[in-house]
Design an enzyme around this catalytic site. Structure first.
Site, PDB file in Angstrom:
ATOM      1  N   GLY A  20       0.834  -1.208   0.000  1.00 29.38           N
ATOM      2  CA  GLY A  20       0.000   0.000   0.000  1.00 29.38           C
ATOM      3  C   GLY A  20       0.865   1.252   0.000  1.00 29.38           C
ATOM      4  N   ARG A  24       7.340   1.775   1.134  1.00 26.62           N
ATOM      5  CA  ARG A  24       7.610   0.348   1.300  1.00 26.62           C
ATOM      6  C   ARG A  24       8.084  -0.248  -0.026  1.00 26.62           C
ATOM      7  NH1 ARG A  24       8.395  -1.802   6.365  1.00 26.62           N
ATOM      8  NH2 ARG A  24       6.710  -1.200   7.726  1.00 26.62           N
ATOM      9  N   ARG A  87      -0.419  -8.541  -3.613  1.00 26.29           N
ATOM     10  CA  ARG A  87      -0.475  -7.481  -2.597  1.00 26.29           C
ATOM     11  C   ARG A  87       0.336  -7.924  -1.393  1.00 26.29           C
ATOM     12  NH1 ARG A  87      -2.092  -3.849   0.863  1.00 26.29           N
ATOM     13  NH2 ARG A  87      -3.343  -4.392   2.683  1.00 26.29           N
ATOM     14  N   ILE A  88       1.214  -7.044  -0.909  1.00 25.48           N
ATOM     15  CA  ILE A  88       1.937  -7.281   0.337  1.00 25.48           C
ATOM     16  C   ILE A  88       1.554  -6.122   1.257  1.00 25.48           C
ATOM     17  CG2 ILE A  88       3.861  -8.721  -0.471  1.00 25.48           C
ATOM     18  CD1 ILE A  88       5.503  -6.194  -0.914  1.00 25.48           C
ATOM     19  N   GLY A  89       0.912  -6.445   2.366  1.00 26.05           N
ATOM     20  CA  GLY A  89       0.438  -5.358   3.214  1.00 26.05           C
ATOM     21  C   GLY A  89       0.144  -5.832   4.613  1.00 26.05           C
ATOM     22  N   SER A  90      -0.485  -4.966   5.376  1.00 26.62           N
ATOM     23  CA  SER A  90      -0.807  -5.311   6.754  1.00 26.62           C
ATOM     24  C   SER A  90      -2.308  -5.499   6.901  1.00 26.62           C
ATOM     25  CB  SER A  90      -0.304  -4.219   7.701  1.00 26.62           C
ATOM     26  OG  SER A  90      -0.941  -3.006   7.397  1.00 26.62           O
ATOM     27  N   GLU A 162     -17.589   2.750  11.939  1.00 23.63           N
ATOM     28  CA  GLU A 162     -18.601   3.115  12.940  1.00 23.63           C
ATOM     29  C   GLU A 162     -19.536   1.945  13.221  1.00 23.63           C
ATOM     30  OE1 GLU A 162     -18.918   5.973  14.632  1.00 23.63           O
ATOM     31  OE2 GLU A 162     -17.209   6.952  13.686  1.00 23.63           O
ATOM     32  N   GLU A 181      -7.873  -3.597   0.560  1.00 25.97           N
ATOM     33  CA  GLU A 181      -7.563  -3.619  -0.885  1.00 25.97           C
ATOM     34  C   GLU A 181      -7.806  -4.946  -1.613  1.00 25.97           C
ATOM     35  OE1 GLU A 181      -5.256  -2.602   1.436  1.00 25.97           O
ATOM     36  OE2 GLU A 181      -5.460  -0.442   1.173  1.00 25.97           O
ATOM     37  N   SER A 203      -0.705  -6.589  11.739  1.00 27.21           N
ATOM     38  CA  SER A 203      -0.084  -5.438  12.412  1.00 27.21           C
ATOM     39  C   SER A 203      -0.832  -5.038  13.673  1.00 27.21           C
ATOM     40  CB  SER A 203      -0.035  -4.242  11.459  1.00 27.21           C
ATOM     41  OG  SER A 203      -1.360  -3.887  11.077  1.00 27.21           O
ATOM     42  N   ASP A 204      -2.089  -5.451  13.795  1.00 33.24           N
ATOM     43  CA  ASP A 204      -2.875  -5.081  14.974  1.00 33.24           C
ATOM     44  C   ASP A 204      -3.986  -6.108  15.153  1.00 33.24           C
ATOM     45  OD1 ASP A 204      -3.639  -3.288  12.502  1.00 33.24           O
ATOM     46  OD2 ASP A 204      -5.494  -3.545  13.627  1.00 33.24           O
ATOM     47  N   ARG A 217       8.090  -4.109  12.903  1.00 30.41           N
ATOM     48  CA  ARG A 217       7.360  -3.999  11.632  1.00 30.41           C
ATOM     49  C   ARG A 217       8.225  -4.417  10.455  1.00 30.41           C
ATOM     50  NH1 ARG A 217       2.422  -0.928  11.452  1.00 30.41           N
ATOM     51  NH2 ARG A 217       1.836  -0.609  13.596  1.00 30.41           N
TER      52      ARG A 217
END
Ligand code: HPA
Length: 234
Positions: A20, A24, A87-90, A162, A181, A203-204, A217
């Site tokens: 993203g 990176r 895709r490489i992401g969190s 929300e 994504e 990541s969370d 990270r």
């Protein structure tokens, strides 16, 4: 050149890793690729092309969210001939069996909506990963030794949701994690007959509210890149 990518024809490899964050992409190129050259910097959305173990590969930022990814993935596929997009992401974990630092290989990507909704209309199309890539990534993850989960994820439209009930519904239906994504990447891959996979580092955690410490990270991200590159050229 396309509207959003300044690369010349032939500047992009058939295999493209898509983080993203454009910075990176720069880090991946500098850390993993040989003879990497910057091929795009329009709007700061860096793209690089180089080689990994003798294989030509590009790494290009997608930006955050499906509308941004859609712009870059469309142009990479339709104008530059990309055939394999990873895709490489969190992502945020949605199960107690998944921990921060683990890797998730997204077999499917559920969503409330995607930019393809206008095309699919009443059809609830099921965006899914390319099986050969998925299997190769699972094999690579076992070699790398990262704790890895294979299953469904949720591609959200908003980071600041929300609707806490959505997390509960997704968790109850076995969804492993949330990002923003993959569903549209899989839709586009299906539409254009190319291969796609999302390799995600956790990541969370949405249930425990644990987060990956900043100093961890980079190392988590490095394992994910290795898995993606090995899967791409298996
Ligand atoms: N929500 C959406 N996208 C994300 C998250 C999240 O909690 N974590 C990493 N990407």
């Amino acid at each position: 050149m396309t509207v959003h990518i300044g690369a010349k024809p032939g500047d992009i490899a058939e295999t493209v890793l898509m983080p993203g964050d454009p910075l990176r992409a720069k880090w991946v190129a500098e850390t993993f690729l040989e003879n990497a050259e910057c091929v795009n910097q329009v709007r700061g959305m860096y793209g690089f092309t180089g080689s990994w173990k003798g294989n030509r590969v590009s790494v290009h930022g997608s930006g955050m969210g499906m509308p941004s990814l859609s712009i870059y993935a469309n142009e990479l596929i339709r104008d530059y001939g990309a055939k394999t997009l990873i895709r490489i992401g969190s992502c945020g974990a949605m199960q107690h069996s998944v921990s921060v630092r683990d890797v998730i290989l997204a077999m499917t990507a559920s969503s409330l909506s995607t930019p393809s909704r206008g095309i699919f209309r009443e059809v609830n199309f099921a965006p899914c990963a390319d099986f050969a890539l998925l299997r190769a990534a699972a094999d690579a993850a076992a070699r790398v030794g990262t704790k890895t989960h294979v299953g469904g994820i949720y591609s959200a439209d908003v980071f600041y949701d929300e609707r806490p009930d959505l997390t509960e519904i997704m968790t109850r239906h076995g969804i492993l994690g949330v990002e923003m994504e993959a569903a549209e990447l899989y839709n586009l891959a299906a539409r254009h007959g190319v291969r796609a996979l999302a390799v995600l580092t956790v990541s969370d955690h949405l249930l425990t509210h644990e987060a990956l410490p900043a100093e961890d990270r980079q190392s988590s991200f490095a394992e994910m890149v290795e898995i993606a590159l090995e899967a791409a050229f298996a």
